[in-house]
Design an enzyme around this catalytic site. Structure first.
Site, PDB file in Angstrom:
ATOM      1  N   SER A  83       0.825  -1.215   0.000  1.00 12.67           N
ATOM      2  CA  SER A  83       0.000   0.000   0.000  1.00 12.67           C
ATOM      3  C   SER A  83       0.851   1.252   0.000  1.00 12.67           C
ATOM      4  CB  SER A  83      -0.923  -0.005   1.224  1.00 12.67           C
ATOM      5  OG  SER A  83      -1.751  -1.139   1.236  1.00 12.67           O
ATOM      6  N   ASN A  84       1.971   1.240   0.746  1.00  7.14           N
ATOM      7  CA  ASN A  84       2.832   2.420   0.811  1.00  7.14           C
ATOM      8  C   ASN A  84       3.654   2.633  -0.451  1.00  7.14           C
ATOM      9  OD1 ASN A  84       2.627   3.578   3.713  1.00  7.14           O
ATOM     10  ND2 ASN A  84       2.708   1.361   3.986  1.00  7.14           N
ATOM     11  N   LYS A 202      -0.167 -11.010   6.193  1.00  2.47           N
ATOM     12  CA  LYS A 202       0.119  -9.687   6.743  1.00  2.47           C
ATOM     13  C   LYS A 202      -1.223  -9.102   7.155  1.00  2.47           C
ATOM     14  CE  LYS A 202       1.351  -4.954   5.778  1.00  2.47           C
ATOM     15  NZ  LYS A 202       1.463  -3.897   4.749  1.00  2.47           N
ATOM     16  N   SER A 204      -3.088  -6.015   8.816  1.00  2.00           N
ATOM     17  CA  SER A 204      -2.915  -4.598   9.148  1.00  2.00           C
ATOM     18  C   SER A 204      -4.078  -4.034   9.939  1.00  2.00           C
ATOM     19  CB  SER A 204      -2.731  -3.784   7.856  1.00  2.00           C
ATOM     20  OG  SER A 204      -1.568  -4.189   7.168  1.00  2.00           O
ATOM     21  N   GLY A 228       1.010  -5.783  10.543  1.00  2.00           N
ATOM     22  CA  GLY A 228       1.002  -4.850   9.428  1.00  2.00           C
ATOM     23  C   GLY A 228       1.288  -3.412   9.784  1.00  2.00           C
ATOM     24  N   VAL A 245       5.570  -6.014   8.830  1.00  2.00           N
ATOM     25  CA  VAL A 245       5.698  -5.212   7.609  1.00  2.00           C
ATOM     26  C   VAL A 245       5.201  -3.832   7.989  1.00  2.00           C
ATOM     27  CG1 VAL A 245       5.038  -4.950   5.196  1.00  2.00           C
ATOM     28  CG2 VAL A 245       5.302  -7.245   6.179  1.00  2.00           C
TER      29      VAL A 245
END
Length: 333
Positions: A83-84, A202, A204, A228, A245
């Site tokens: 996403s980043n 993962k 989040s 996450g 992560v």
């Protein structure tokens, strides 16, 4: 389907034989006692920001520069196109080129996880194969969400099973409800953990009870849970997560690796003190100011942040000052 499953299982055995797992002192905390994962995900992974030029083209030279700086930090590996990484804003060609660039710069003893989740199962499989060809070790597959009302437990199990069967590399599930509006159901996670080519998740969402239950319910499987976000990293380790992560690792990679070490060695008071200092900066570069805030903070710590792609807008001067104050108040600037 049976052939691709056998192929995936053989690949994972080959990876284990190549000793891509981390040293024993960094073994994942979610692994059942007396058992070791075929591909160990224990440790910290920064989900890389994608650098853009002033004209919003991918700046591969700046990406390589950031990767050189990250090489001195004891990350377990890197995540490209999370996403980043502004994954939704990249064309398919750019996605593959970014992964190829990262793979060329990354030592072979560090894992490369690459985002390959698309809205359709077919597109996800095709992109996952491309990521494997570009050098990714693991595919990170976000939940499809555009038709979220139809994304039942059965539909998601079918989707991920098809991807796991067809993928030439291991698959990690990716649940990020803040972006997708969809939490991967617990029943789906437990079922998918039994797939020979699906090795982790993962998560989040930040629900520690849910993460602990995932660890508990999948403890007999070759399956690892990754936190996450840096804001709940210590709590995740306490309930058995293997690693994290964390967007903040793009900025404060060494402190996050130190937190990982403190948790693994049982230094819980020191870990708690460090975790407290990371909560506000983490919130600032995630929920509060998002990717523009993350990229601005990167610049203060010697990395290239640069602009985001439109429609993501840069921070206002007041927001920049607020972001800086958050890092300063916690002793990072």
């Amino acid at each position: 389907m049976a052939f691709s499953t056998r192929l995936a299982s053989s690949l994972r055995s080959a990876l284990a034989a190549l000793h891509w797992a981390a040293p024993r002192q960094c073994r994942g905390l979610s692994t059942p006692q007396g058992s070791e994962p075929s591909l160990n995900l224990g440790g910290i992974f920064p989900p890389l920001a994608t650098p853009f030029s002033p004209t919003q083209e991918v700046d591969y030279a700046q990406l390589e520069g950031n990767l050189r700086r990250y090489a001195s930090i004891p990350f377990r590996g890197l995540v490209a196109l999370g996403s980043n990484g502004e994954y939704p804003y990249l064309a398919s060609r750019e996605r593959v080129e970014v992964v190829s660039c990262v793979r060329r710069a990354l030592p072979r003893d560090r894992l490369l996880l690459a985002g390959s989740g698309c809205e359709s199962t077919q597109a996800t499989i095709e992109l996952t194969v491309s990521m494997a060809e570009a050098g990714a070790d693991v595919a990170l597959v976000v939940t499809p969400c555009y038709y979220r009302g139809a994304m039942t437990t059965a539909a998601l199990i079918h989707h991920y099973t098809e991807v796991g069967d067809a993928s030439p590399i291991p698959v990690v599930l990716y649940s990020v409800p803040a972006n997708t509006g969809l939490d991967l159901p617990m029943e789906a996670v437990i079922t998918l953990a039994q797939h020979p080519n699906i090795i982790g998740i993962k998560d989040s969402g930040g629900d520690i009870t849910r993460m602990g239950l995932m660890v508990h319910k999948t403890r007999q499987e070759d399956f690892q849970v990754l936190a996450g976000s840096a804001g709940f990293l210590l709590a995740s380790y306490a309930v058995g997560a293997s690693g994290g992560v964390c967007a903040l690792a793009n900025v404060l990679g060494d402190p996050l690796c130190q937190l990982d070490h403190l948790c693994r060695t049982g230094q819980w008071q020191e870990a708690r003190d460090l975790q407290h200092r990371l909560i506000e900066p983490n919130t600032a570069v995630t929920r509060r100011f998002g990717i523009p805030g993350l990229k601005k903070a990167m610049e203060w710590f010697g990395y290239y942040g640069g602009p985001c792609r439109a429609p993501l807008a840069p921070l206002s001067p007041a927001q920049v000052e607020e972001l800086r104050s958050t890092f300063s108040a916690n002793g990072w600037l």
